[in-house]
Design an enzyme around this catalytic site. Sequence first.
Site: not given
Ligand code: 3HC
Length: 395
Positions: A143, A34, A146
Amino acid sequence: MVDVKKIAVVGSGLMGSGIGQVALMGGYSVVMIDIKEEFVDKGVAKIKEGIEKVAAKGLLGEGQSAADVMAKCSKNIDLANAVKDCDFVIEAVIEKMDVKKDVCKTVMDNGPDHIIFTSNTSTMSITEIGKESGAPDRVCGMHFFNPPPLMRLIEVIRSEDTSDETFETAKAAAASFPCLRGDRYIAPVLKDAPGFIVNRMNAPVQIYLSWCFDQVDQKGLDWVQLDADAGGKMPMPPCMLTDFVGIDTMYHVMSYYQETLSPDFKQGKVITELYESGNLGEKTGKGFYDWSQGRDAIKSKIKGAEPAGLFDLNTTFAIMLNEGCRVLDEGIASGFKVIDDANMAGMNAPGPFGWGKRNYENAANILNELADKTGKNYFRPIELLKSGNFSKMRK
Ligand code: 3HC
């Protein structure tokens, strides 16, 4: 194919750190880069936190500890120097064309002769990013969605100049990055067009959302009411998702589509005001919502709210179906199955074609009404949708 051993991730923010994490989990040596030490440190700390979570669940390779994996992670704030011994670069810097072109040229000028440069841009032309780099055949798009460790999709984009070797190496590298929620899904993007597949298909939904945000504002309603309209049927409803992706991202992306697709992508009043106020969503702690109490607190407020009666899921499907038909028409994806599967893997939400095959005539009516109501002609149904002929373009 290029033998990839060491990967440079340029940009250590939200996406860069997620990408660095999955590359490390894939067994590669990774250098995080960065422009300031504090940015790299923040990114590496985030990676460490993620790797430790994975290790605690016993999901790293056999006999591997978090410390073993992190030992392969280095950091650098001198791009030209850092890429000297790298085989593959993934750029996740700010969405500004000049900056991306600059980063690409620096990599090609200073990296070894076989180095491949990929861009994680959400929307921008890969051809343009690579054009003046001196080696446009070794540039392609990669690509991520997130958060990269949890979202299965990676789109690999072929520019006008990408060589077969670069494209094949990038697809193989993408497939080797583990995902914590099932198998990776790699969508080949056959033509370098704004927004590629999934973002492109969802792009005009942003015009609709921006219009809904302004309606909420004009009618004196609350954001939770708009999100309640989704009836719990989306992984994240509109305001929450916009906060999660970043108001600035939505703002910049709409500017880009205004130039490349249609002036109808002009941002509405609410998005513009939030952007200008610096309240950019989850990453700044405030956007539509105050994120200080976490995601669940917001979710429970939405659950108890009276729906606004503005946002409608079928309208969203109709908009996506129309744009998905444009994606097919322009030869960006090989068939509608890839588009639907990619949407599921990248957004955790079904694509529109399953619904569209039964409902395309209704979709055409919804779209014409929406165009009349909003004054945005971009919503008008295209011929491929109206005829239903998209259903013959499966693979
Ligand atoms: N490393 C390790 N573990 C991780 C982690 C990481 N980086 N991030 C999360 N985890 C773990 C969490 O600790 C959690 O563990 P646990 O079950 O033991 O507590 C587990 O993974 C699940 O995490 P969350 O509780 O945060 O997960 P959710 O069930 O709430 O789901 C989500 C989160 C998958 C982000 C869901 O809300 C979702 O599908 N949202 C839609 C996201 C989306 O549409 N993304 C695309 C956006 S558009 C884009 O990115 C394009 C770009 O061009 C902008």
